[in-house]
Design a protein around this motif. Structure first.
Motif, mmCIF file in Angstrom:
data_model
loop_
_atom_site.group_PDB
_atom_site.id
_atom_site.type_symbol
_atom_site.label_atom_id
_atom_site.label_comp_id
_atom_site.label_asym_id
_atom_site.label_seq_id
_atom_site.Cartn_x
_atom_site.Cartn_y
_atom_site.Cartn_z
ATOM 1 N N UNK A 43 -9.832 -6.683 11.032
ATOM 2 C CA UNK A 43 -10.385 -5.413 10.673
ATOM 3 C C UNK A 43 -10.041 -4.795 9.414
ATOM 4 N N UNK A 44 -10.878 -4.027 8.908
ATOM 5 C CA UNK A 44 -10.462 -3.225 7.656
ATOM 6 C C UNK A 44 -10.387 -1.991 7.942
ATOM 7 N N UNK A 45 -9.594 -1.236 7.516
ATOM 8 C CA UNK A 45 -9.306 0.336 7.581
ATOM 9 C C UNK A 45 -9.034 0.862 6.286
ATOM 10 N N UNK A 46 -9.312 2.086 6.053
ATOM 11 C CA UNK A 46 -9.175 2.686 4.757
ATOM 12 C C UNK A 46 -7.728 3.238 4.972
ATOM 13 N N UNK A 47 -6.992 3.280 4.035
ATOM 14 C CA UNK A 47 -5.572 3.922 3.941
ATOM 15 C C UNK A 47 -5.535 5.389 3.844
ATOM 16 N N UNK A 48 -4.840 6.243 4.230
ATOM 17 C CA UNK A 48 -4.667 7.823 4.403
ATOM 18 C C UNK A 48 -4.371 8.113 2.740
ATOM 19 N N UNK A 49 -4.757 9.240 2.436
ATOM 20 C CA UNK A 49 -4.627 9.828 1.183
ATOM 21 C C UNK A 49 -3.168 10.289 0.914
ATOM 22 N N UNK A 50 -3.042 10.794 -0.401
ATOM 23 C CA UNK A 50 -1.798 11.380 -0.690
ATOM 24 C C UNK A 50 -0.528 10.705 -0.566
ATOM 25 N N UNK A 51 -0.692 9.450 -0.970
ATOM 26 C CA UNK A 51 0.595 8.582 -1.257
ATOM 27 C C UNK A 51 0.907 8.584 -2.436
ATOM 28 N N UNK A 93 -3.059 0.999 -20.724
ATOM 29 C CA UNK A 93 -2.743 1.973 -19.762
ATOM 30 C C UNK A 93 -2.894 1.354 -17.984
ATOM 31 N N UNK A 94 -2.271 2.095 -17.355
ATOM 32 C CA UNK A 94 -2.031 1.497 -15.858
ATOM 33 C C UNK A 94 -1.824 2.708 -14.709
ATOM 34 N N UNK A 95 -2.304 2.732 -13.720
ATOM 35 C CA UNK A 95 -1.991 3.552 -12.519
ATOM 36 C C UNK A 95 -1.736 2.639 -11.256
ATOM 37 N N UNK A 96 -0.595 3.364 -10.775
ATOM 38 C CA UNK A 96 -0.064 2.321 -9.516
ATOM 39 C C UNK A 96 0.143 3.355 -8.392
ATOM 40 N N UNK A 97 -0.176 2.860 -7.191
ATOM 41 C CA UNK A 97 -0.166 3.395 -5.926
ATOM 42 C C UNK A 97 0.942 2.818 -4.962
ATOM 43 N N UNK A 98 1.985 3.640 -4.303
ATOM 44 C CA UNK A 98 2.992 2.955 -3.327
ATOM 45 C C UNK A 98 1.970 3.022 -2.122
ATOM 46 N N UNK A 99 1.706 1.830 -1.574
ATOM 47 C CA UNK A 99 1.238 1.906 -0.073
ATOM 48 C C UNK A 99 2.197 1.865 1.000
ATOM 49 N N UNK A 100 3.135 2.162 0.813
ATOM 50 C CA UNK A 100 4.363 2.321 1.520
ATOM 51 C C UNK A 100 4.865 1.099 2.478
ATOM 52 N N UNK A 101 4.248 0.038 2.495
ATOM 53 C CA UNK A 101 4.568 -0.990 3.243
ATOM 54 C C UNK A 101 3.646 -2.192 2.617
ATOM 55 N N UNK A 102 3.923 -3.512 2.842
ATOM 56 C CA UNK A 102 2.855 -4.505 2.361
ATOM 57 C C UNK A 102 1.668 -4.349 3.169
ATOM 58 N N UNK A 103 0.602 -4.619 2.367
ATOM 59 C CA UNK A 103 -0.740 -4.620 2.763
ATOM 60 C C UNK A 103 -1.376 -5.827 2.402
ATOM 61 N N UNK A 166 -10.112 -12.647 -3.218
ATOM 62 C CA UNK A 166 -9.503 -13.333 -2.236
ATOM 63 C C UNK A 166 -8.653 -12.253 -1.727
ATOM 64 N N UNK A 167 -8.304 -12.185 -0.323
ATOM 65 C CA UNK A 167 -7.399 -11.285 -0.047
ATOM 66 C C UNK A 167 -5.996 -11.344 -0.789
ATOM 67 N N UNK A 168 -5.308 -10.079 -1.246
ATOM 68 C CA UNK A 168 -3.887 -10.376 -1.788
ATOM 69 C C UNK A 168 -2.993 -9.422 -1.214
ATOM 70 N N UNK A 169 -1.861 -9.682 -1.060
ATOM 71 C CA UNK A 169 -0.800 -8.985 -0.253
ATOM 72 C C UNK A 169 0.410 -8.447 -1.199
#
Length: 279
Positions: A43-51, A93-103, A166-169
């Motif tokens: 299933x696909x879910x949206x990650x929460x905000x404010x990470x 330039x780049x922007x990076x988000x810490x998704x807190x765990x491997x996704x 393709x899905x990437x982790x």
């Protein structure tokens, strides 16, 4: 024993007839154990905000990288109060988000600027990295590409949706501009969508891809008696999609078929087995 086998076979036939999607296949395993074999429900879910997020450079001293993931989709930059904007002389330039765990990344949705300059969101590559060193020192070579956008969006195209080829982790989501004109890099919000899974699952034989850039296993479990047990344990793990089993009893879990090159010799020497989750 023959009566037990016959009863198990009949029971399996009944279960097969009663099975509901996605569990449409029931197998008699080892002649005495009836097991429902179901397609994986990815299933696909949206990650929460404010990470937590990072930005390569700042257009203004008050620039805040976290504004790219705070839920504000108004599309108005307003001196850095609602969007993110890298410095004008930043050639990569780049922007990076810490998704807190491997996704396992499925897709992203970008909310572009609407007050001006929407066409400047171009030549952007989306990707993820499982290497912690990327967070402290950005390195494009350690990023697994999800999608590369080379178009030029119209003002009316908002939001912009991109699905991974393709899905990437990985744990760290990155947006990176290539050094091509125009160099300005800004956007107002990103929605991140990842795959999740729920048991039960079905596994099939797969081929590992050995690479020096592969992420380490999610975990290693010892004293595993068979490939079947290794697969079942992977199915119970919240993010395992691939399992590698060695005859010595070692079982390793992975998010992708790309595995460390250091495992290749042992895999070949021990005639190891590799399976992947069927979606």
């Amino acid at each position: 024993q023959e009566d037990l086998i016959a009863f198990a076979a009949i029971d399996c036939q009944i279960r097969r007839l009663m099975a509901a999607p996605p569990c449409m296949e029931v197998t008699l395993l080892f002649a005495v154990l009836c097991v429902a074999v179901c397609s994986a429900d990815l299933q696909v879910q949206q990650l929460p905000k404010n990470m937590q997020a990072k930005l390569s450079t700042k257009w203004t001293p008050s620039e805040n990288a976290n504004l790219g993931n705070n839920g504000n989709t108004s599309g108005t930059y307003y001196s850095g109060s609602q969007c993110v904007h890298a410095a004008g002389d930043d050639t990569l330039p780049w922007w990076m988000l810490d998704m807190q765990t491997v996704r396992l990344l499925s897709s992203v949705r970008i909310w572009n600027r609407l007050d001006c300059c929407s066409g400047k969101f171009s030549n952007v590559t989306f990707g993820v990295s499982a290497f912690e060193s990327v967070w402290s020192s950005f390195n494009s070579s350690l990023i697994d590409e999800c999608y590369r956008y080379t178009g030029v969006p119209a003002h009316t195209e908002n939001p912009l949706s991109f699905t991974c080829s393709r899905p990437v982790a990985g744990r760290y989501l990155t947006l990176e501009r290539t050094p091509a004109s125009p160099v300005y890099f800004h956007f107002c919000e990103i929605d991140v969508y990842v795959f999740t899974k729920s048991a039960p699952h079905r596994f099939l034989d797969a081929q590992p891809i050995f690479s020096t850039a592969a992420a380490a296993p999610l975990m290693e479990v010892l004293s595993i008696r068979s490939l079947i047990e290794c697969s079942l344990r992977c199915g119970d793990h919240p993010t395992c999609l691939y399992a590698m089993h060695f005859r010595t009893g070692s079982c390793r879990f992975f998010l992708s078929p790309t595995v460390p090159l250091s495992l290749r010799d042992g895999f070949i020497a021990e005639s190891g087995s590799f399976v992947g989750l069927v979606g």
